[in-house]
Design an enzyme around this catalytic site. Structure first.
Site, PDB file in Angstrom:
ATOM      1  N   TRP A  44       0.832  -1.209   0.000  1.00 10.56           N
ATOM      2  CA  TRP A  44       0.000   0.000   0.000  1.00 10.56           C
ATOM      3  C   TRP A  44       0.864   1.255   0.000  1.00 10.56           C
ATOM      4  CZ3 TRP A  44      -0.363   4.161   3.329  1.00 10.56           C
ATOM      5  CH2 TRP A  44      -1.405   5.066   3.047  1.00 10.56           C
ATOM      6  N   ASP A  77      -5.173  -2.411  -1.971  1.00 14.49           N
ATOM      7  CA  ASP A  77      -5.675  -2.680  -0.618  1.00 14.49           C
ATOM      8  C   ASP A  77      -6.167  -1.419   0.092  1.00 14.49           C
ATOM      9  OD1 ASP A  77      -5.047  -5.460  -0.758  1.00 14.49           O
ATOM     10  OD2 ASP A  77      -2.942  -4.978  -0.373  1.00 14.49           O
ATOM     11  N   ASP A  78      -6.269  -0.310  -0.608  1.00 15.31           N
ATOM     12  CA  ASP A  78      -6.608   0.961   0.033  1.00 15.31           C
ATOM     13  C   ASP A  78      -8.074   0.997   0.477  1.00 15.31           C
ATOM     14  OD1 ASP A  78      -5.717   3.888   0.488  1.00 15.31           O
ATOM     15  OD2 ASP A  78      -7.633   4.056  -0.545  1.00 15.31           O
ATOM     16  N   VAL A  79      -8.282   1.297   1.746  1.00 20.14           N
ATOM     17  CA  VAL A  79      -9.633   1.329   2.312  1.00 20.14           C
ATOM     18  C   VAL A  79     -10.466   2.437   1.668  1.00 20.14           C
ATOM     19  CG1 VAL A  79     -10.962   1.697   4.433  1.00 20.14           C
ATOM     20  CG2 VAL A  79      -8.883   0.320   4.495  1.00 20.14           C
TER      21      VAL A  79
END
Length: 305
Positions: A240, A259-261
């Site tokens: 990330w 994978d970034d929220v």
């Protein structure tokens, strides 16, 4: 230098026709705890450091869609080369040399990107040109919300950075890796970051101080994958953070923080889904956005605030 120096010492930067200052200011103003620049009355004030020279600039865009750069507090560099470096920094900060026509063509045909590009048309992927600052910001932002990340950055910058005072305000300069390399985690103890993050940031600073890590070295690598692998070898840098730095500092338009929220939440919001997107869905989107994953991600982030 393409830019013109006016008689009064200002710099004029001619902007791309699809540049919209309001869209960019909207992004820059997203958090009131930002300590690296100030936005007021559609003008940006910040320090730009060129080597040993610290310049305090005010930036605004006129009705001809030209960016006007004014030097405050007699900080205008005397050397032509330093003036050119200021312009280079600003062009890189706003990604002004990239032709976004292919991105907009793709995005306007994409059901997920259509709303963000219509709403924020003219927004550039605003960068973090300094590698140490980008890496620190990536580490600080790991596994916490954006508001708390800004709080940590302010504490870090105001404790270890320099500043220029102007009209009763301090305009901060990000701490140098040379200074941070000499610290221990104990020196960072009153900043509300984890011990691990303190260790990571000091370790990165020490790598840079020893000359083992630099922006020039990373920029000379052959491709995104090689550069990503090199970054991930650094303690505290995972996929990330690596892709965040690839997007915002090294300027790879194909960087993709899968994978970034924030990316997941933006997709959930736009699709009105209860579930976060699966890895399979995210990989399919990456194929749809081939060559522009970083810009797609940036525009999707913008939907959330």
């Amino acid at each position: 230098m393409k830019e013109v120096l006016e008689d009064n010492g200002n710099i004029i930067i001619n902007l791309p026709v699809d540049f919209n200052i309001k869209a960019n200011l909207g992004y820059l103003e997203r958090n009131k705890n930002e300590c690296m620049f100030e936005v007021e009355n559609e003008m940006i004030t910040r320090v730009i450091v060129i080597g040993e020279t610290q310049t305090l600039v005010k930036i605004y865009v006129n009705e001809q869609n030209q960016m006007i750069v004014t030097f405050l507090k007699n900080s205008r560099p005397q050397k032509r080369l330093e003036l050119e470096e200021v312009v280079k920094y600003i062009r890189e900060w706003f990604d002004l040399d990239r032709d976004l026509t292919p991105f907009y063509t793709m995005a306007k045909a994409d059901p997920l990107l259509l709303r963000p590009v219509n709403e924020f048309f003219g927004l550039r992927l605003i960068g973090v040109p300094d590698l140490f600052e980008a890496l620190c910001w990536g580490v600080l932002g790991q596994q916490i919300n954006l508001a708390f990340a800004y709080t940590l950055k302010s504490q870090f910058v105001e404790k270890f950075g320099d500043s220029i005072e102007w009209n009763g305000k301090n305009y901060w300069i990000f701490p140098t890796y040379e200074k941070i390399a000499k610290l221990t985690p104990v020196d960072l103890a009153d900043i509300k970051m984890t011990l691990k993050k303190s260790e990571y940031i000091i370790g990165i600073a020490q790598l840079m101080a020893r000359g083992e890590l630099s922006k020039d070295k990373l920029m000379k690598m052959e491709n995104l994958k090689e550069t990503e692998k090199s970054l991930i070898k650094i303690r505290g840098i995972g996929p990330w953070t690596a892709n965040y730095v690839l997007m915002r500092c090294l300027r790879y338009p194909s960087a993709y923080p899968i994978d970034d929220v924030g990316l997941h939440n933006a997709i959930k919001h736009l699709t009105k889904s209860e579930q976060k997107p699966s890895k399979e869905v995210l990989l399919k989107l990456a194929l749809r956005w081939e060559g522009w994953q970083a810009y797609a991600t940036f525009y999707l982030w913008r939907v959330l605030y």
